[in-house]
Design an enzyme around this catalytic site. Sequence first.
Site, short mmCIF file in Angstrom:
data_model
loop_
_atom_site.label_atom_id
_atom_site.label_comp_id
_atom_site.label_asym_id
_atom_site.label_seq_id
_atom_site.Cartn_x
_atom_site.Cartn_y
_atom_site.Cartn_z
NE ARG A 521 -11.66 -5.38 35.77
CZ ARG A 521 -12.11 -6.20 36.71
NH1 ARG A 521 -13.40 -6.19 37.02
NH2 ARG A 521 -11.30 -7.01 37.33
CB SER A 585 -1.19 -7.98 32.41
OG SER A 585 -2.12 -7.63 33.39
CG ASP A 639 -2.12 -10.55 34.34
OD1 ASP A 639 -2.78 -10.68 33.29
OD2 ASP A 639 -0.97 -10.96 34.47
#
Length: 941
Positions: A521, A585, A639
Amino acid sequence: MVTAVARRLAAQRKEIDAVLEPFLLSPETLREVKNKMRTELEYGLKRETQGSATVKMLPTYVCGTPDGTEKGKFLALDLGGTNFRVLLVKIRSGRRKSVRMYNKIFAIPLEIMQGTGEELFDHIVHCIADFLEYMGIKGARLPLGFTFSFPCKQGTLVGWTKGFKATDCEGEDVVDMLREAIKRRNEFDLDIVAVVNDTVGTMMTCGYEDPNCEIGLIAGTGSNVCYMEDMKNIEIVEGNEGKMCINTEWGGFGDNGCIDNIRTEYDKEVDEGSLNPGKQRYEKMTSGMYLGEIVRQILIDLTKRGLLFRGQISESLRKRGIFETKFLSQIESDRLALLQVRQILQQLGLDSTCEDSIIVKEVCGAVSRRAAQLCGAGLAAIVEKKRENRGVEHLQITVGVDGTLYKLHPQVLQETVKELAPWCDVTFMLSEDGSGKGAALITAVAKRLRNIDKYLYAMRLSDETLIDIMARFRREMKNGLSRDFNPTATVKMLPTFVRSIPDGSEKGDFIALDLGGSYFRILRVKVSHEKKQTVQMESEIYNTPEDIMHGSGTRLFDHVAECLGDFMEKQQIKDKKLPVGFTFSFPCRQSKLDEGVLITWTKRFKASGVEGADVVKLLNRAIKKRGDYDADIMAVVNDTVGTMMTCGFDDQRCEVGLIIGTGTNACYMEEMRHIDLVEGDEGRMCINTEWGAFGDDGSLEDIRTEFDREIDRGSLNPGKQLFEKMVSGLYMGELVRLILVKMAKEGLLFEGRITPELLTKGKFETKHVSAIEKSKEGLSKAKDILTRLGVEPSHEDCVAVQHVCTIVSFRSANLVAATLGAILCQLRDNKGVGRLRTTVGVDGSLYKMHPQYARRLHKTTRRLVPDSDVRFLLSESGSGKGAAMVTAVAYRVCAPRGDQPCPPFHAEGVCLAAGPGAAQKASGSPVGCSGESGISQCGDF
Ligand code: 0WK
Ligand code: 0WK
Ligand code: BGC
Ligand code: BGC
């Protein structure tokens, strides 16, 4: 003369009516009894009142009624009613569905019932041996279902009732006592699979014919009822989905005195003379064992008053137990002429006149009618509860019934239920075959689930094991934090250079990239500061094809830069050089906020040339190569850190970030003095634990199963991220698939059918696990999903697959609770407080999408770390916002007073710890941070 006789008779009549009047229960009284029963049922279901409840509401762990796929040969024992029976039950499923039974009745002498436990179980085993001999099946180690008609909590005898009082049994496990007796005899062996109450056996027996049968009633020597209750109402058992059969043990109703208003002196007399005075009061007013005694007490009283048997109390009348249930019903049944009643009384050694037999008949009628009415009132409470559980106006339900008393007096009970529960259409189904059949059906289901448990036994982790894993993980944390052990530590405890959570003064316009979860995203995050700090976000999701994930690092970052370009185009900000926060992440070693050297890829990524490289540099290079826009990557965060920051924005107590998604990981705010790898002892810094690698050194081998090893062998990074592979969403569906394949191969599932789809890796996804564990529609989802895999599942298969999903996802939640528990203990000890109060920010598709995961995780965490108040805060907006916050903090710290942005920022660690000195130490040289800007808020709260 005549008037004198008439007066005497009238006076007699009046006196007899007065004696029997308390047995005539009015509809109001019965309604009151029903309501009181209802209250007691609820008490028994509630965790806080269960302990003192008189109606014990014992969970039976029977979660379904028969569905016709049960099959096999079973032995069943039926102890506790009038007769002790041993049965051989052969069940066929499918088109030739049938149940054939062979049984033998054995006596249980009183001295055995009231002798020692050893004698009793030796006697039972003696009868079994006799039966096996008789059937010629002594060598067959048959699975056994034991109908044991006494109150048992998970197989442990709570207390004897009825005529039993054998010593050394109460508080003991019934299966163990039977196993020991079989061992003592050493002549045959049996596989004891299930212990069931006779009410449950009766419900199952009738449920085999009528699936609407969800209540089992025994009105016999004893009295009791069971019914299928919604799991969500059973507080003492884990889980909210589906139903479980509850053995009410309603015989104890009134032991707290709540029905003393209707207990007569005769009831009290019978109770005092019983084997268990003060207990089973309701049973003593409703069941065959006691009704005869109540009648006898009344007859004695009437005789003493000269109203019966010419006032002569004969030896026979003094004899306890002469009025067996069968005599009672014979005497009071309309079919019997008075002469025959007198003959029965004669048989009992009672000389009677015609008047006497009329009075005796009346007394029997009054006592048994009251019993039936009271049973009806109790049952009305149950059916009303079922109606409410189903949330229907009108309930249709079947009650499976057994017991000598019921067989003699069905009407009154049925009428009472009809009157007290008019919205319920109740069918009473007499169990023709006794509860032995039901016990065999339960054994068939339990045996199947047990075989499944055999596979999954290693996945059921006790609290002891979880606490041990917590300690192991705590040790790994310590190793990771220590300079000496970090290089070899599996849990890398990576410093993130994030020193605090947002304090509300952040502001600006930022880009956030969020790579590594299910989706890539890109977000635009505007943090503004009118009256209140607000955050506006717009985002785009971009696909990251597998060939990019597995291709070269250059292609990957070109792809990231291309998507960013596309996003900035859409946002019309290509001309702006906005600060960028990069949620990446994966495990990265950092020496400052805007640098992240990838240690190793995890999850689905395997792009070459990235491990060991600084991903900020790689991205900057890709952006530069494009030349059509510019961006200022100010921070790279994990993350977990982004999630902690996002939640920290709403809850200042948030100091842990937890991801349970494609992968799994956690970060938390650690004391600088414990972080050897970073200079300085002041304040705190967020540590990215990278707990996914826990166990990579073999420290979890004792709990890893063959399926975990198979997952690892088939993964992109064998030998790595072993903890993650036991826990996270990328692997859970596959874990279940491997177990299903093995069980099908063993003929435990799908009748051994194995299809190409079932053999295909990744065909059973984690979202399927979540769907199958959904409460109401879980089983039908299982059917759809398994049908799509071509295995034509039976209902039983669906139940079994749901069971497998539950155990695999439960293990995951328990393991995460253990490692999270270790972090909470670290925080508690760091703060030196007795009780920790904190917030854990959580994100990840598994945590969010799985219907039971969050609740199980919360529950186990609180059980493992009882001295903590932990709030779990779901991150609604993902870690992008958090990444922007980190960037905003970095930006705020280095922005000169006023709103001019500062030049590209290469701060070596943003320190907001108290006092100007802290800034100094962290970077070694003063870089734009003045040290006095609003620091007081941060540091540990
Ligand atoms: C027959 C059932 C048995 C149950 C009995 C109760 O097979 O499990 O205990 O009914 O009735 P009773 O024999 O006590 O009248
Ligand atoms: C949403 C967060 C992202 C994180 C993801 C993890 O914004 O940073 O990586 O959750 O969950 P997953 O998508 O792997 O299930
Ligand atoms: C027992 C119950 C049993 C009932 C009917 C009672 O005394 O406590 O467990 O179901 O009798 O047999
Ligand atoms: C990565 C972590 C990440 C986690 C959750 C793991 O595979 O190593 O860095 O936080 O997945 O996305």
